[in-house]
Design a protein around this motif. Structure first.
Motif, PDB file in Angstrom:
ATOM      1  N   ALA A   5      63.594  28.337  21.060  1.00  0.00           N
ATOM      2  CA  ALA A   5      62.861  29.325  20.266  1.00  0.00           C
ATOM      3  C   ALA A   5      61.985  30.177  21.170  1.00  0.00           C
ATOM      4  O   ALA A   5      61.548  29.732  22.236  1.00  0.00           O
ATOM      5  N   GLY A   6      61.710  31.387  20.749  1.00  0.00           N
ATOM      6  CA  GLY A   6      60.751  32.241  21.439  1.00  0.00           C
ATOM      7  C   GLY A   6      61.350  33.326  22.298  1.00  0.00           C
ATOM      8  O   GLY A   6      60.608  34.083  22.926  1.00  0.00           O
ATOM      9  N   PHE A   7      62.683  33.439  22.324  1.00  0.00           N
ATOM     10  CA  PHE A   7      63.322  34.415  23.206  1.00  0.00           C
ATOM     11  C   PHE A   7      64.105  35.492  22.462  1.00  0.00           C
ATOM     12  O   PHE A   7      64.885  36.216  23.055  1.00  0.00           O
ATOM     13  N   LEU A   8      63.887  35.597  21.145  1.00  0.00           N
ATOM     14  CA  LEU A   8      64.634  36.614  20.388  1.00  0.00           C
ATOM     15  C   LEU A   8      64.361  38.014  20.941  1.00  0.00           C
ATOM     16  O   LEU A   8      65.253  38.862  20.948  1.00  0.00           O
ATOM     17  N   ARG A   9      63.147  38.262  21.413  1.00  0.00           N
ATOM     18  CA  ARG A   9      62.831  39.612  21.896  1.00  0.00           C
ATOM     19  C   ARG A   9      63.613  39.960  23.160  1.00  0.00           C
ATOM     20  O   ARG A   9      63.670  41.121  23.551  1.00  0.00           O
ATOM     21  N   TRP A  10      64.187  38.970  23.818  1.00  0.00           N
ATOM     22  CA  TRP A  10      65.010  39.209  24.999  1.00  0.00           C
ATOM     23  C   TRP A  10      66.502  39.163  24.660  1.00  0.00           C
ATOM     24  O   TRP A  10      67.350  39.063  25.551  1.00  0.00           O
ATOM     25  N   GLY A  11      66.812  39.157  23.372  1.00  0.00           N
ATOM     26  CA  GLY A  11      68.217  39.130  22.974  1.00  0.00           C
ATOM     27  C   GLY A  11      68.816  37.739  22.951  1.00  0.00           C
ATOM     28  O   GLY A  11      70.034  37.589  22.882  1.00  0.00           O
ATOM     29  N   ILE A  12      67.957  36.713  23.016  1.00  0.00           N
ATOM     30  CA  ILE A  12      68.445  35.337  23.135  1.00  0.00           C
ATOM     31  C   ILE A  12      68.158  34.571  21.843  1.00  0.00           C
ATOM     32  O   ILE A  12      66.982  34.345  21.516  1.00  0.00           O
ATOM     33  N   GLU A  65      68.066  46.653  13.622  1.00  0.00           N
ATOM     34  CA  GLU A  65      66.798  45.951  13.479  1.00  0.00           C
ATOM     35  C   GLU A  65      67.004  44.466  13.697  1.00  0.00           C
ATOM     36  O   GLU A  65      68.141  43.990  13.773  1.00  0.00           O
ATOM     37  N   PRO A  66      65.911  43.700  13.823  1.00  0.00           N
ATOM     38  CA  PRO A  66      66.057  42.279  14.123  1.00  0.00           C
ATOM     39  C   PRO A  66      66.827  41.545  13.025  1.00  0.00           C
ATOM     40  O   PRO A  66      66.656  41.824  11.839  1.00  0.00           O
ATOM     41  N   LEU A 114      68.406  37.422  11.910  1.00  0.00           N
ATOM     42  CA  LEU A 114      68.072  36.013  12.083  1.00  0.00           C
ATOM     43  C   LEU A 114      69.276  35.141  11.782  1.00  0.00           C
ATOM     44  O   LEU A 114      70.219  35.550  11.105  1.00  0.00           O
ATOM     45  N   GLN A 139      73.666  37.367  17.229  1.00  0.00           N
ATOM     46  CA  GLN A 139      73.037  38.492  17.905  1.00  0.00           C
ATOM     47  C   GLN A 139      71.633  38.656  17.338  1.00  0.00           C
ATOM     48  O   GLN A 139      71.373  38.320  16.184  1.00  0.00           O
ATOM     49  N   THR A 140      70.726  39.180  18.138  1.00  0.00           N
ATOM     50  CA  THR A 140      69.327  39.216  17.705  1.00  0.00           C
ATOM     51  C   THR A 140      68.949  40.507  17.000  1.00  0.00           C
ATOM     52  O   THR A 140      67.912  40.556  16.345  1.00  0.00           O
ATOM     53  N   THR A 141      69.747  41.564  17.195  1.00  0.00           N
ATOM     54  CA  THR A 141      69.521  42.795  16.451  1.00  0.00           C
ATOM     55  C   THR A 141      70.862  43.306  15.970  1.00  0.00           C
ATOM     56  O   THR A 141      71.902  42.999  16.550  1.00  0.00           O
TER      57      THR A 141
END
Lengths: 317, 228
Positions: A23-30, A232-233, A235, A255-257
């Motif tokens: 957890a915690g890496f969605l902003r990096w595409g992970i 957009e993001p 989940l 995919q994160t977005t």
């Protein structure tokens, strides 16, 4: 100290090393990755006295066979209703098992379920990625994908594992046919009829799935004027709808977005209940208000938190 | 704010809130996203697990055992009504890339479709300034806004398989430096030796949302392994 080595002799698709997730890496595409059925890993780990997110092996729908080498090792299996055998001798689908070097564990598709987790009485030695052994399936980054010939090394072992035993399988860990979701966040791009169809009619799992997503078949849910919307993001659990009205539920390696409109988003625990179904199985969606979704999440978390300690070897001895 | 009903706070499942700050992607929208992202980093919402900035909105993932949509929304409204937090200043990255064979398999086709020479395509690419707007598609893929209209093409009809990591690819108004070897339907215009990863879990990639990228051409002899 001698390590135990799990020598994989047969692996169906999507067998991987997974821990509780990254957890915690969605902003990096992970995406977080982690097991497709997170409760299965937590339960298997609890049965060995491990933390719920300790790294184990996730077994995909085709099953997995292994042979132990090196040191003896205690394992725990939970998740779907697979056919579990040690040296050809049947064991419960949910079980704590002691293996000696040279013994063979086979996990084959059984009467129900698609995913199982194998927890280990020790620590899996694998490269990891960004502080986690969760495997991102498409890239293979993390603990790693497993195939025939793979070897999983385990350091340390439970000195007093106790006898082999079954793990109780609660009804809430079974495949879930009625799934709770919150409408949106792009429900405004769908006609009331489409939302009514989502909430009122059955959808079937198709054979088009992987760890990133699962396509459904069912009534078309045509989006209206949503194709120019900026990405957009998204989940795990997003129900995204392509231009032809076909719904796909995003899963652990999503995919994160993304730019497709999301008509609804499954509650986190219902995503795991969904994936334990099989292609062709029918599911229905219940759209619930956000506050009811949070209350359900809290209730389920409390039920799991009360269940896990009862499985631990320390409690049982 | 931008009129209509913005900002718009939308509940997502049992564990997230999506905050729409604009309807149209532009630099003003990106600036609002960066400002709220910075505010949430300085003053996290109750139960905040992580924040995902995107083009016109950002998503806050929270622990439903600690918070709910209403408490997170109240926190966001408080941040939006307070004096804005200045986001970290953008870092400007000079990214070398080589458009020579075999690194740019689509350069000739892009030139044909845009009516430019191959050199003209590369000149357009390297003249522009790009802004990191969000990550997505796959781990470490930073979407770069700013590809000039002269070389903006729709995606290819069919994706190319196994495009190597480090490829510089474009589609529409966007550009990307690929972080993994994967298929892509974007146009491959070169390869970069630029190190995208840091090895630091606290900040795994060099590029961050808001940063600025400029490409400059290097000869094949300057690529790792020399002229391939």
């Amino acid at each position: 100290m001698t390590c135990a080595r799990l020598q994989i002799t047969r692996a169906g698709p999507h067998c991987t090393i997974q821990d509780g997730g990254r957890a915690g890496f969605l902003r990096w595409g992970i995406p977080a990755s982690g097991p497709m059925d997170r409760k299965a890993l937590a339960i298997a780990n609890a049965a060995l006295g491990n933390p719920p997110g300790a790294a184990g092996i996730e077994v995909g729908p085709g099953g997995l066979d292994l042979e132990l080498a090196g040191a003896p090792l205690t394992l725990a299996v939970a998740g779907g209703g697979f056919l579990v055998q040690v040296d050809g001798s049947p064991r419960p689908a949910w079980a704590v098992l002691r293996l000696d070097p040279g013994q063979r564990l086979t996990i084959r598709p059984g009467p129900w379920g698609s995913w199982a987790c194998v927890a280990v009485g020790g620590r899996i030695l694998a490269p990891g990625w960004l502080g986690s052994l969760a495997t991102h399936g498409p890239s293979g980054l993390g603990g790693g994908r497993l195939a025939a010939g793979s070897v999983v090394e385990v350091a340390g072992h439970d000195p007093a594992p106790g006898p082999d035993r079954a793990i109780p399988c609660p009804v809430w860990a079974r495949p879930r046919r009625r799934l709770m979701a919150v409408a949106g966040p792009q429900d405004r791009f769908f006609a009331p009829e489409a939302l009514a169809a989502l909430a009122g009619q059955p959808f079937r799992l198709t054979a088009a799935w992987d760890r990133m997503g699962l396509r459904l078949s069912g009534p078309p849910l045509p989006p209206q004027g949503a194709l120019g919307v900026p990405s957009e993001p998204v989940l795990r659990g997003s129900v995204q709808v392509s231009g032809d009205g076909v719904a796909t539920v995003l899963l652990a390696d999503h995919q994160t977005t993304g730019g497709y409109p999301k008509i609804a988003t499954l509650l986190a625990d219902d995503v795991d209940g969904l994936v334990q179904n099989r292609p062709g199985d029918a599911v229905t969606f219940a759209l619930v208000p956000p506050q009811a979704a949070v209350q359900t999440a809290r209730l389920r978390a409390a039920v799991l938190a009360a269940f896990l300690p009862r499985l631990s070897p320390a409690t049982r001895r | 704010m931008t009129g209509d009903d913005l900002p718009r706070l939308r509940p997502v499942a049992d564990h997230a809130l999506l905050v729409d700050l604009a309807s149209v992607r532009d630099e003003a929208a990106a600036a609002r996203v960066r400002a709220l992202d910075a505010a949430l980093a300085a003053d996290p919402a109750p139960g905040q697990v992580e924040v995902v900035p995107a083009l016109v909105n950002l998503l806050i993932d929270f622990d439903p055992c600690v918070a709910d949509h209403a408490t997170v929304a109240a926190h966001v409204r408080g941040l939006l009504s307070a004096p804005p937090v200045a986001p970290p200043p953008p870092v400007v990255h000079a990214v070398p890339f080589c458009p020579d064979p075999p690194f740019a398999p689509d350069l000739e086709e892009v030139a044909r479709r845009t009516g430019l020479s191959p050199g003209g395509v590369i000149a357009a690419l390297t003249a522009a300034e790009y802004r990191v707007t969000m990550f997505g598609f796959a781990p470490g893929y930073a979407y770069l806004a700013g590809t000039p209209a002269a070389i903006a093409l729709d995606r290819k009809p069919a994706p190319r398989r196994d495009v190597p990591a480090g490829s510089v690819i474009v589609a529409g108004a966007q550009a990307l430096i690929t972080a993994l070897t994967m298929p892509t339907g974007w146009w491959v215009l070169g390869r970069s030796p630029f190190a995208l990863t840091t090895g630091d879990p606290a900040r795994p990639y060099v590029l961050a949302v808001g940063d600025v990228v400029r490409f400059h051409r290097i000869p094949a002899a300057a690529m790792p392994g020399g002229a391939a």
